[in-house]
Design a protein around this motif. Structure first.
Motif, PDB file in Angstrom:
ATOM      1  N   SER A 137     -39.572 -24.876  29.783  1.00 20.54           N
ATOM      2  CA  SER A 137     -40.169 -23.871  31.067  1.00 20.54           C
ATOM      3  C   SER A 137     -41.306 -23.299  30.763  1.00 20.54           C
ATOM      4  CB  SER A 137     -38.728 -24.341  31.359  1.00 20.54           C
ATOM      5  OG  SER A 137     -38.014 -22.789  30.846  1.00 20.54           O
ATOM      6  N   ILE A 138     -41.322 -22.667  31.755  1.00 28.44           N
ATOM      7  CA  ILE A 138     -42.364 -21.200  31.244  1.00 28.44           C
ATOM      8  C   ILE A 138     -41.349 -20.279  32.060  1.00 28.44           C
ATOM      9  CG2 ILE A 138     -44.459 -23.082  31.052  1.00 28.44           C
ATOM     10  CD1 ILE A 138     -45.366 -22.268  34.190  1.00 28.44           C
ATOM     11  N   LEU A 139     -42.534 -18.433  31.045  1.00 30.19           N
ATOM     12  CA  LEU A 139     -41.736 -17.888  31.630  1.00 30.19           C
ATOM     13  C   LEU A 139     -43.051 -17.076  31.708  1.00 30.19           C
ATOM     14  CD1 LEU A 139     -39.525 -16.839  28.872  1.00 30.19           C
ATOM     15  CD2 LEU A 139     -39.017 -16.723  31.040  1.00 30.19           C
ATOM     16  N   GLN A 191     -45.624 -17.947  28.970  1.00 34.26           N
ATOM     17  CA  GLN A 191     -44.656 -18.810  27.470  1.00 34.26           C
ATOM     18  C   GLN A 191     -44.164 -19.764  28.002  1.00 34.26           C
ATOM     19  OE1 GLN A 191     -43.037 -15.268  25.333  1.00 34.26           O
ATOM     20  NE2 GLN A 191     -42.297 -17.046  24.163  1.00 34.26           N
ATOM     21  N   LEU A 192     -44.589 -20.813  27.069  1.00 34.00           N
ATOM     22  CA  LEU A 192     -43.995 -21.598  27.242  1.00 34.00           C
ATOM     23  C   LEU A 192     -42.738 -21.619  25.613  1.00 34.00           C
ATOM     24  CD1 LEU A 192     -43.769 -25.090  27.648  1.00 34.00           C
ATOM     25  CD2 LEU A 192     -45.510 -25.685  25.812  1.00 34.00           C
ATOM     26  N   ILE A 193     -41.316 -21.929  26.450  1.00 30.51           N
ATOM     27  CA  ILE A 193     -39.882 -22.112  25.929  1.00 30.51           C
ATOM     28  C   ILE A 193     -39.739 -23.551  26.240  1.00 30.51           C
ATOM     29  CG2 ILE A 193     -39.777 -19.442  26.361  1.00 30.51           C
ATOM     30  CD1 ILE A 193     -37.550 -20.267  27.974  1.00 30.51           C
ATOM     31  N   GLY A 194     -38.107 -23.603  24.862  1.00 20.51           N
ATOM     32  CA  GLY A 194     -37.561 -24.772  25.177  1.00 20.51           C
ATOM     33  C   GLY A 194     -38.255 -26.123  24.530  1.00 20.51           C
ATOM     34  N   THR A 195     -38.845 -25.867  23.791  1.00 20.71           N
ATOM     35  CA  THR A 195     -39.423 -26.994  23.303  1.00 20.71           C
ATOM     36  C   THR A 195     -39.167 -26.660  21.689  1.00 20.71           C
ATOM     37  OG1 THR A 195     -41.164 -25.877  22.956  1.00 20.71           O
ATOM     38  CG2 THR A 195     -42.363 -27.423  24.481  1.00 20.71           C
ATOM     39  N   SER A 196     -39.212 -27.382  21.306  1.00 19.30           N
ATOM     40  CA  SER A 196     -39.888 -27.593  19.528  1.00 19.30           C
ATOM     41  C   SER A 196     -40.603 -28.909  18.903  1.00 19.30           C
ATOM     42  CB  SER A 196     -37.961 -28.929  19.454  1.00 19.30           C
ATOM     43  OG  SER A 196     -37.870 -29.826  19.624  1.00 19.30           O
ATOM     44  N   SER A 197     -40.888 -28.199  17.873  1.00 10.59           N
ATOM     45  CA  SER A 197     -41.768 -27.908  16.886  1.00 10.59           C
ATOM     46  C   SER A 197     -40.875 -29.952  15.871  1.00 10.59           C
ATOM     47  CB  SER A 197     -41.616 -27.390  14.941  1.00 10.59           C
ATOM     48  OG  SER A 197     -40.727 -27.338  14.661  1.00 10.59           O
ATOM     49  N   LYS A 198     -42.305 -30.523  15.661  1.00 10.68           N
ATOM     50  CA  LYS A 198     -41.625 -31.604  14.762  1.00 10.68           C
ATOM     51  C   LYS A 198     -41.070 -31.793  13.459  1.00 10.68           C
ATOM     52  CE  LYS A 198     -44.116 -35.789  12.314  1.00 10.68           C
ATOM     53  NZ  LYS A 198     -45.534 -35.996  12.585  1.00 10.68           N
TER      54      LYS A 198
END
Length: 238
Positions: A137-139, A191-198
């Motif tokens: 999601s984005i803030l 700001q993009l949140i809720g993602t994860s790196s590899k």
């Protein structure tokens, strides 16, 4: 109990670290077996720990601080403390030097981990930093931005086609300050949140979205990377 594996940790560093510790334990065991007079285990551990102390030279390689041991300070300390005391120095000498050589074992494990980590987790590919967007999601982080939502499908589809571009920090700053303060727009207002790196990369990244929904600015403790897409992945932005 559900275990969450989304938290960042460096899998390569953990594996090479375990190999290094296994080597140290094995070497200590071999030395201990060869001793005619076998000291107490807890004393040998203290000697190995003191032997670790050294005068080192620091060198930064690929954003990793390496320490090259030069002078065995811990070994010298143990020598002056133990010499002449019922041949204690002869008993603990090998363990003291093992402590010093442990520095080189850790150095070797780090030198191995660096290229392996770069191969498995390429630092210039966005998929390394944004691997899972299921909860993305984005803030809105600037007043000039409108309330928007992320198009997860579009973002996921374009991740492997994003092109890296130069970061013109000075030019961007000048462009923003050329307008009146009440009409000033932030270049990266989301700001993009809720993602994860590899998984296993151990990368901690802050992700900013450009105002046109086509640009991504990745900010790590070491550097920043800028990528552009052909289509917007922000809803309501063409």
């Amino acid at each position: 109990m559900v275990i969450n594996f989304d938290f960042p940790f460096n899998a390569v560093a953990i594996i090479t670290g375990l190999l290094a510790w296994s080597s140290i334990i094995y070497l200590a065991y071999l030395i201990y077996k060869k001793q005619t007079v076998r000291p107490k285990v807890w004393k040998t551990l203290i000697v190995i720990f003191v032997g670790l102390f050294s005068f080192s030279i620091n060198w930064n390689l690929f954003d990793t601080m390496l320490k090259f041991p030069i002078l065995p300070l811990g070994v010298w300390i143990l020598y002056f403390v133990l010499q002449g005391k019922d041949e204690r120095w002869q008993t603990y000498r090998a363990f003291a030097w093992l402590g010093f050589w442990v520095n080189f074992i850790f150095l070797a494990s780090t030198l191995i981990a660096i290229p392996v980590h770069h191969v498995i987790y390429p630092k210039n590919e966005p998929l390394t930093y944004i691997s899972n967007v299921d909860n993305a999601s984005i803030l809105t982080i600037h007043p000039s931005a409108k309330s928007r939502s992320i198009n997860k499908e579009s973002l996921q589809k374009q991740l492997d086609t994003l092109r890296q571009e130069e970061i013109y920090s000075d030019q961007w700053y000048e462009d923003m300050n050329m307008t009146e303060s009440n009409k000033r727009n932030e270049r990266f207002p989301y700001q993009l949140i809720g993602t994860s790196s590899k998984w296993g990369s151990g990368l901690d990244t802050i992700i900013y979205i450009e105002d046109d929904g086509k640009g991504i600015l990745l900010s790590t403790p070491q550097k920043q990377l800028y990528f552009r897409s052909e289509e917007s992945f922000v809803e309501g932005v063409e």
